[in-house]
Enzyme design. Structure first.
Site, PDB file in Angstrom:
ATOM      1  N   ASP A 221       0.855  -1.189   0.000  1.00  0.00           N
ATOM      2  CA  ASP A 221       0.000   0.000   0.000  1.00  0.00           C
ATOM      3  C   ASP A 221       0.888   1.235   0.000  1.00  0.00           C
ATOM      4  OD1 ASP A 221      -2.232   1.721   0.190  1.00  0.00           O
ATOM      5  OD2 ASP A 221      -3.380   0.137   1.127  1.00  0.00           O
ATOM      6  N   HIS A 296      10.597   0.300 -12.312  1.00  0.00           N
ATOM      7  CA  HIS A 296      10.706  -0.996 -12.997  1.00  0.00           C
ATOM      8  C   HIS A 296       9.614  -1.901 -12.470  1.00  0.00           C
ATOM      9  CE1 HIS A 296      14.624  -0.090 -14.743  1.00  0.00           C
ATOM     10  NE2 HIS A 296      15.032   0.323 -13.556  1.00  0.00           N
TER      11      HIS A 296
END
Ligand SMILES: *[C@@H]1O[C@H](CO)[C@@H](O)[C@H](O)[C@H]1NC(C)=O
Ligand SMILES: *[C@@H]1O[C@H](CO)[C@@H](O)[C@H](O)[C@H]1NC(C)=O
Length: 455
Positions: A221, A296
């Protein structure tokens, strides 16, 4: 004497120079730990306070007593060792004090709320002198039963002139660290590692004049997220390691956020690199800089979504975003056709103004195309032609979703990775999460702005 004055002056200049124009002034405690220790030291394991490092005996009474003795000037020390906390503590109203956490605090209680709440204090430092201090929340015990109703680990409320550094916060049953209505604080050299699910935020801040740097967050989160109201927040050198990602929001009614900078942010296998999220609502977000981001393996990259479907719509025509500068994003996203790296969906009732995206070079890890999507988003009038899918006009009517698809990689999208990236999470939500070491780097090619404790 003169030499001492020059030394002191040089040290002061160095301190001031290390801080930044994005902040509204100095951050951090006003008194050094050495001076506070010389005033008084309250070791919770001394006979006066009576804590036992056996990992079983509740230390709350000892901690409260040591705090009462040192809160008007001094340092409460929790030496190395394992300490149980089964009753939550609120340390309220300290002045010129410190909390040295060299041991590990283990959650043994089950109540909701905050394990440690520190409030209404000033000139404060929470730190580990060895870099090995930690709070272990054993959140997995709740999570494997499908619950996130356990406590948060650490909450600051109305604290001023403070710092928190060189500690690890691990496996919180709920949020890890919230800074609520604080002023002039610094948070750095932290490792936060939570379970692999939502609702386990890393750092949430709604405050003024706060510098957060050199922080690693592993969870699923919020990594480091700014909420409303906030002003003059600088976030830099943050490693979101298999996280939700950094964000602003969720934004609702009467949003008041301005002068926020994120720079040198690395996001790996996260939900997004940066998200501004709202659905309806009112108020403003102004003067935001997002620069030098590397991503990435993330789902979203730049994701401004004022129709965020995970949030129920709030009354109002939308939060007005203005002067949002996005600069120097590199790396790759998971699937650029499905979730393109530029997504700027502004509220039709409050079209964004002054959104500038420059030096944005990202490419997809799968397939051979990626999408840029915009809605009701305007760049500065002086930026001509408007870039990506943004529009440029003096009057700024709302407009429907515009998608631009590109089929070749932009030059210069390649970006370094962090050596310690996770191939897949080595823990989930059903087993104890080990306490990580504080990493030696939080962004490719950089070392922490302030030396790690114990290094
Ligand atoms: C862009 O960010 C990278 C790090 O990702 C940094 O090395 C480079 O200097 C930045 N470029 C500019 C022009 O600031
Ligand atoms: C990212 O998480 C993985 C899994 O625990 C860990 O091996 C790696 O050290 C983490 N990165 C940092 C900088 O701690």
């Amino acid at each position: 004497m003169l030499a001492n004055i020059i030394l002191a002056f040089t040290a002061l200049t160095a301190l001031v120079a290390a801080q930044s124009a994005e902040l509204a002034g100095n951050v951090g405690p006003l008194t050094t730990i050495a001076t506070k220790k010389a005033t008084k030291t309250c070791d919770i394991t001394s006979s006066a306070y009576g804590a036992v490092a056996d990992g079983k005996t509740d230390i709350s009474a000892a901690l409260n007593k040591a705090f009462a003795a040192c809160k008007s000037g001094g340092v409460v020390v929790i030496p190395s060792g394992n300490y149980a906390l089964s009753t939550w503590v609120t340390l309220s109203g300290g002045n010129k004090w410190g909390l040295q956490l060299d041991g590990t605090i283990l959650r043994t209680g089950t109540a909701g709320g905050n394990m440690i709440m520190i409030e209404h204090g000033t000139d404060f430092e929470l730190f580990s002198s060895t870099g090995k201090g930690a709070m272990q929340g054993y959140g997995y015990v709740f999570h494997k039963a499908g619950s996130t109703s356990g406590p948060r680990l650490l909450r600051f409320y109305e604290m001023t002139d403070f710092s928190v550094h060189d500690i690890a916060l691990v496996d919180s049953p709920a949020f890890h660290f919230s800074l609520d209505t604080c002023d002039s604080g610094e948070v750095y050299n932290m490792a936060i590692r939570g379970g692999n699910q939502g609702g386990l935020d890393g750092i949430d801040v709604w405050s003024t004049n706060i510098w957060i740097h050199d922080v690693m967050v592993t969870n699923k989160d919020e990594c480091v997220t700014v909420k409303s109201p906030s002003k003059n927040i600088l976030v830099e050198q943050v490693y979101c390691n298999w996280s939700g990602g950094c964000a602003m929001g969720s934004l609702g009614a009467d949003t008041a956020i301005s002068d926020i900078t994120y720079k040198n942010i690395y996001a790996w296998a996260s939900n997004q690199m940066y998200m501004i999220k709202s659905n309806g609502g009112s108020g403003t977000v102004a003067n935001v800089v997002l620069e030098n981001f590397i991503g990435h393996g993330n789902a979203y990259s730049l994701d401004i979504d004022q129709y965020w479907s995970s949030m129920s719509a709030v009354a109002g025509s939308g939060v007005q975003l203005s002067n949002i500068k996005i600069n120097n994003f590199t790396g790759t996203e998971t699937d650029g056709a499905e979730r393109g790296p530029v997504k700027i969906l502004c509220a039709d009732g409050a079209p964004c103004t002054g959104v500038d995206v420059s030096d944005f070079n990202m490419w997809t890890e799968t397939g051979s195309s990626q999408a840029y999507t915009c809605r009701s988003a305007y760049t500065d009038l002086s930026v001509s032609p408007a870039k990506f899918c943004l529009k440029n006009a003096a009057s700024r009517p709302s407009y429907d979703l515009v998608t631009k698809t590109v089929t070749s990689a932009p030059a210069g999208y390649a970006a370094p990775t962090m050596a310690a990236d996770l191939a897949s999470p080595t823990w989930g939500t059903t087993e104890e999460i080990p306490i990580p070491a504080i990493p030696a780097s939080f962004f490719p090619g950089t070392t922490p702005i302030k030396a790690l404790a114990g290094a």
